[in-house]
Design a protein around this motif. Sequence first.
Motif, PDB file in Angstrom:
ATOM      1  N   HIS A  69       0.839  -1.202   0.000  1.00 41.00           N
ATOM      2  CA  HIS A  69       0.000   0.000   0.000  1.00 41.00           C
ATOM      3  C   HIS A  69       0.872   1.250   0.000  1.00 41.00           C
ATOM      4  N   ARG A  70       1.942   1.214   0.778  1.00 37.55           N
ATOM      5  CA  ARG A  70       2.859   2.359   0.824  1.00 37.55           C
ATOM      6  C   ARG A  70       3.472   2.600  -0.557  1.00 37.55           C
ATOM      7  N   ALA A  71       3.730   1.505  -1.284  1.00 42.34           N
ATOM      8  CA  ALA A  71       4.273   1.617  -2.638  1.00 42.34           C
ATOM      9  C   ALA A  71       3.254   2.264  -3.579  1.00 42.34           C
ATOM     10  N   LEU A  72       1.959   1.926  -3.412  1.00 41.42           N
ATOM     11  CA  LEU A  72       0.908   2.537  -4.225  1.00 41.42           C
ATOM     12  C   LEU A  72       0.848   4.049  -3.975  1.00 41.42           C
ATOM     13  N   VAL A  73       0.950   4.428  -2.691  1.00 46.46           N
ATOM     14  CA  VAL A  73       0.921   5.847  -2.330  1.00 46.46           C
ATOM     15  C   VAL A  73       2.109   6.569  -2.961  1.00 46.46           C
ATOM     16  N   ALA A  74       3.299   5.969  -2.821  1.00 42.78           N
ATOM     17  CA  ALA A  74       4.517   6.590  -3.354  1.00 42.78           C
ATOM     18  C   ALA A  74       4.427   6.757  -4.861  1.00 42.78           C
ATOM     19  N   ARG A  75       3.986   5.717  -5.550  1.00 41.37           N
ATOM     20  CA  ARG A  75       3.910   5.772  -7.012  1.00 41.37           C
ATOM     21  C   ARG A  75       2.927   6.846  -7.466  1.00 41.37           C
ATOM     22  N   ALA A  76       1.744   6.856  -6.852  1.00 35.08           N
ATOM     23  CA  ALA A  76       0.729   7.834  -7.258  1.00 35.08           C
ATOM     24  C   ALA A  76       1.210   9.264  -6.999  1.00 35.08           C
ATOM     25  N   ALA A  77       1.816   9.489  -5.840  1.00 33.83           N
ATOM     26  CA  ALA A  77       2.269  10.832  -5.482  1.00 33.83           C
ATOM     27  C   ALA A  77       3.391  11.302  -6.398  1.00 33.83           C
ATOM     28  N   LEU A  78       4.386  10.445  -6.638  1.00 33.62           N
ATOM     29  CA  LEU A  78       5.523  10.854  -7.463  1.00 33.62           C
ATOM     30  C   LEU A  78       5.115  11.039  -8.921  1.00 33.62           C
ATOM     31  N   GLU A  79       4.239  10.172  -9.405  1.00 32.49           N
ATOM     32  CA  GLU A  79       3.752  10.325 -10.778  1.00 32.49           C
ATOM     33  C   GLU A  79       3.041  11.675 -10.948  1.00 32.49           C
ATOM     34  N   LEU A  80       2.191  12.026  -9.979  1.00 31.49           N
ATOM     35  CA  LEU A  80       1.438  13.279 -10.090  1.00 31.49           C
ATOM     36  C   LEU A  80       2.352  14.492  -9.936  1.00 31.49           C
ATOM     37  N   LEU A  81       3.297  14.425  -8.996  1.00 35.58           N
ATOM     38  CA  LEU A  81       4.211  15.547  -8.798  1.00 35.58           C
ATOM     39  C   LEU A  81       5.048  15.800 -10.045  1.00 35.58           C
ATOM     40  N   TYR A  82       5.558  14.738 -10.626  1.00 30.49           N
ATOM     41  CA  TYR A  82       6.445  14.902 -11.780  1.00 30.49           C
ATOM     42  C   TYR A  82       5.673  15.156 -13.070  1.00 30.49           C
ATOM     43  N   ALA A  83       4.512  14.524 -13.221  1.00 34.52           N
ATOM     44  CA  ALA A  83       3.758  14.676 -14.469  1.00 34.52           C
ATOM     45  C   ALA A  83       3.008  15.998 -14.543  1.00 34.52           C
ATOM     46  N   SER A  84       2.710  16.604 -13.393  1.00 35.24           N
ATOM     47  CA  SER A  84       1.880  17.806 -13.393  1.00 35.24           C
ATOM     48  C   SER A  84       2.542  19.017 -12.750  1.00 35.24           C
ATOM     49  N   GLY A  85       3.698  18.836 -12.111  1.00 33.69           N
ATOM     50  CA  GLY A  85       4.399  19.960 -11.508  1.00 33.69           C
ATOM     51  C   GLY A  85       3.683  20.560 -10.315  1.00 33.69           C
ATOM     52  N   LEU A  86       2.925  19.729  -9.584  1.00 35.60           N
ATOM     53  CA  LEU A  86       2.170  20.245  -8.445  1.00 35.60           C
ATOM     54  C   LEU A  86       3.079  20.623  -7.282  1.00 35.60           C
TER      55      LEU A  86
END
Length: 297
Positions: free
Chosen positions: A124-141
Amino acid sequence: MQAAERAAAPNTLAAYQADLDSCAQSLQRVGQTLHTATTDGLRNWLADLSAQGQSRRTVARRLSCIRQYYLFLLREGMRTDNPAEHLDSPRAEQALPRFLSESEVLALLDACAEPEGASAAKKHRALVARAALELLYASGLRISELLALPRQALAGDQRMLSVRGKGGRERLVPLSDSARQAAQALVQADSGLNSPYLFPGRDPSRAMTRQAFDRILHDVGLKAGLDPARLSPHVLRHSFATHLLTHGADLRALQMLLGHADIATTQIYTHVQTERLKQVVAQHHPLAASQGDGSGV
């Protein structure tokens, strides 16, 4: 005025209050107040800040607050002059934003995966990490924008993400397929929590804290073989901007994606590009080695 008319964030209001308090304390030592301050009194305050070892950037930021304050008093008829008008602002050091290479970002994303035999908590922690990093890098949030995202932000097959940024300003940013898939996998895994947030905290009624995310990023960085000291959510935002610019993005488009109110803030990435071009020439130009400091290249 800052709160009501400009929708300034709580942290911004707190910073302005601290700046005004600092100035008021300095003025008090020379028998003045914020309402009766003279230009010389304000110069003494700036000298105090420098004597305390505060950086030029900090002094310049504090002076900017005081200038806004006296402009406000002038416009409201509370003063007939602006004692800060002729104060010289120290030239702030130009600190270039830190960013990761494209290969380092990929290594960071790959490090989010957990082996088949991992515990449910680690997966679950891996799912959180993947989703967060993907969004941060893909969208510049910004990290505050990421953690405030509602669970419904990824409902359906949306290709654009609505983000509420600084000052309550809203913007739309495109979602990559991998970011959308990673976020939807997290939504599905957390469906039983009934949290209003995409990234719920230990208490599902609240969003994940910045500190909790920092721990996740630290662990993923170690797995990726990266120095955690080089990592932060803002480094990923800088990486997003730098890589887009490298691949030909327009500066105005980048300003909109990052949610910058002033394009001058976005222009710092052109300095990053200049520094990178210098490095490329120094490393690869056949005459670079013979030019010493590269000034003749």
